[in-house]
Enzyme design. Structure first.
Site, PDB file in Angstrom:
ATOM      1  N   SER A 100       0.811  -1.218   0.000  1.00 30.47           N
ATOM      2  CA  SER A 100       0.000   0.000   0.000  1.00 30.47           C
ATOM      3  C   SER A 100       0.850   1.277   0.000  1.00 30.47           C
ATOM      4  CB  SER A 100      -0.953  -0.055   1.197  1.00 30.47           C
ATOM      5  OG  SER A 100      -1.948   0.910   1.087  1.00 30.47           O
ATOM      6  N   ASP A 240      -2.501   6.345  -3.502  1.00 31.82           N
ATOM      7  CA  ASP A 240      -1.349   5.738  -2.834  1.00 31.82           C
ATOM      8  C   ASP A 240      -0.824   4.616  -3.723  1.00 31.82           C
ATOM      9  OD1 ASP A 240      -3.411   3.922  -2.424  1.00 31.82           O
ATOM     10  OD2 ASP A 240      -2.768   3.364  -0.416  1.00 31.82           O
ATOM     11  N   ASP A 242      -1.021   1.379  -3.972  1.00 28.11           N
ATOM     12  CA  ASP A 242      -1.874   0.324  -4.544  1.00 28.11           C
ATOM     13  C   ASP A 242      -3.244   0.847  -4.951  1.00 28.11           C
ATOM     14  OD1 ASP A 242      -2.910   0.622  -1.950  1.00 28.11           O
ATOM     15  OD2 ASP A 242      -3.427  -1.493  -1.772  1.00 28.11           O
ATOM     16  N   ASP A 244      -5.848   2.049  -3.396  1.00 28.31           N
ATOM     17  CA  ASP A 244      -7.112   1.772  -2.702  1.00 28.31           C
ATOM     18  C   ASP A 244      -7.571   3.000  -1.924  1.00 28.31           C
ATOM     19  OD1 ASP A 244      -5.318   1.696  -0.581  1.00 28.31           O
ATOM     20  OD2 ASP A 244      -6.097  -0.168   0.275  1.00 28.31           O
TER      21      ASP A 244
END
EC number: 5.4.2.10
Length: 448
Positions: A100, A240, A242, A244
């Site tokens: 992440s 960010d 990833d 999400d």
């Protein structure tokens, strides 16, 4: 052995804590547990742009194939794309290799079930138990029964089509800046906004395996703030690593965090009769300004512990449509089963276009109250002193009474360190700074 899984899967420094062996074991045990060993599992695998992703993907996929599973490799895609495509492709599970918003040396492995939901603790514990018991009683396929790997090169197109379908109309006439964090959104977000007709300006979309989240993205928004003003954009959006989560910047370069974004979206949904039960789910870390604003708009807020998994749990339990965190993890349950940065970005953009208002004007729906966050050093066995000690409890009650609903005290023990976190919100920064420091001193004095 301590618990392998944290609040967001297994995470650690790649090749030190999260080794190829750990990835192989997780692939093998996950494939077994998630299909109860009853049939050949079909598992979708995606990753972000970290240099360690290929190493971990190879090991994870080897584990899946060794259980006779089919690994469907999507390459670099956002985490929410894996959740969505697991459902779309009728897979038994999905796995994301990502850490992440963490720096490049970290990586992680996170599972989704066939419905695209993060796994409950019980299933994660079963996966760990299979590994700890050295795969005792787990079948070992040979010959034709060993699994196969399939590569889907254009999976990102399926995700882009899905994302575009979450809004009505297009984004023509909008001038938008995107910061892709040199991460998993570097293709999907740019293509989606261009397809929808926006005039797109992009920074940090040249991943090289080593620059993910480095001074960019939703955790480092300085460059986007300058870029939006410099290019004369209507607003900017930062993802960010990833993708999400998503945060915004208004036309003046001011950060519009997840609390403001949720307030804007919830009001719009209520005005258009799409906010079930007129309720939104947030965590205890949301600013009290959000609670004041939503009370004025007659929107109820449900509070959960910190973590998007707890937000989702509450949403599923009661059928609420929107929930999220100040950090920009926002879940729109009508569209996806997890925080989805691109879907969030599109909802906000669509509202800006439909309302014909500037983001700064929409964000004026709420006023963020000043906040202070301090740590009180305590021993691990004294972390509940703020509940048990009468003087401390009395002091907290007195402070809250003085604030008359225009501020609050939030105290919570750290899950990992010998600390108690003391957070205050109120109308005057100097005042709450002094009160917080006095409260920390009192807590530390009582634990000596």
């Amino acid at each position: 052995m301590s618990r392998m899984f944290g609040t967001d899967g297994v995470r650690g420094i790649a090749n030190e804590e999260l080794t190829a062996e750990v990835a192989y074991n997780l692939g093998k045990a996950g494939a077994y547990v998630l299909t109860e060993g009853t049939h050949k599992p079909k598992i979708v695998v995606g990753m972000d742009t970290r240099i360690s992703g290929h190493m971990l993907e190879s090991a994870l996929v080897a584990g899946i194939l060794s259980m006779g599973g089919e690994a469907i490799c999507l390459g670099i895609v956002p985490t929410p794309a894996v959740a969505h495509l697991t459902r779309k492709y009728g897979a038994d599970a999905g796995v994301v290799i990502s850490a992440s918003h963490n720096p490049v040396e970290y990586n992680g492995i996170k599972f989704f079930d066939k419905g695209g939901y993060k796994l409950p603790d019980e299933l994660e514990d079963r996966i760990q138990s299979v590994i700890e018991n050295n795969f005792e009683g787990v079948p070992c396929p040979t010959g034709e029964d060993i699994g196969e790997k399939t590569i889907i090169d254009d999976a990102i197109k399926d995700y882009i089509e899905f994302a575009k379908g979450t809004i009505k109309g297009d984004l023509k006439g909008l001038r938008v800046a995107l910061d892709c964090a040199n991460g998993a959104s570097y293709k999907a977000s740019v293509e989606t906004f261009k397809d929808l007709g926006a005039e797109v300006y992009v920074i940090n979309n040249e991943p090289n395996g080593k620059n993910i989240n480095k001074d960019c993205g939703s955790t480092h928004m300085e460059s986007l703030r300058k870029y939006v003003v410099e290019k004369g954009c209507d607003f900017g959006l930062a993802f960010d690593g990833d993708a999400d989560r998503c945060l915004a910047v208004d036309e003046k370069g001011n950060i519009v965090n997840g609390d403001f974004m949720m307030a804007i979206c919830a009001k719009y949904m209520k005005d258009h009769k799409k906010l079930d039960k007129n309720t939104m789910v947030v965590t205890v870390m949301s600013n009290i300004g959000l609670f004041i604003a939503m009370e004025r708009e007659k929107i109820d807020l449900i509070k959960t512990k910190v973590g998007d998994r707890y937000v989702l749990e509450e949403m599923l339990k009661e059928g609420y449509k929107i929930g999220g965190e100040q950090s920009g993890h926002i879940i729109f349950l009508d569209y996806n089963t997890t925080g989805d940065g691109l879907v969030t970005a599109l909802q906000l953009s669509s509202i800006i276009k439909d309302s014909n208002k500037k983001l700064s004007e929409l964000a004026s729906i709420m006023k963020e109250l000043p906040q202070v966050l301090l740590n009180a050093k305590v021993t691990n066995n004294m972390k509940n002193i703020y509940i048990e000690d009468e003087e401390i409890a009395g002091e907290i009650k007195k402070i809250e009474e003085q604030m008359e609903g225009k501020g609050r005290v939030l105290i919570r023990p750290s899950g990992t360190e010998p600390l108690v976190r003391v957070m205050l919100e109120g109308e005057n920064q100097e005042e709450i700074d002094k009160i917080a420091h006095d409260l920390v001193k009192l807590i530390e004095k009582k634990t000596k």
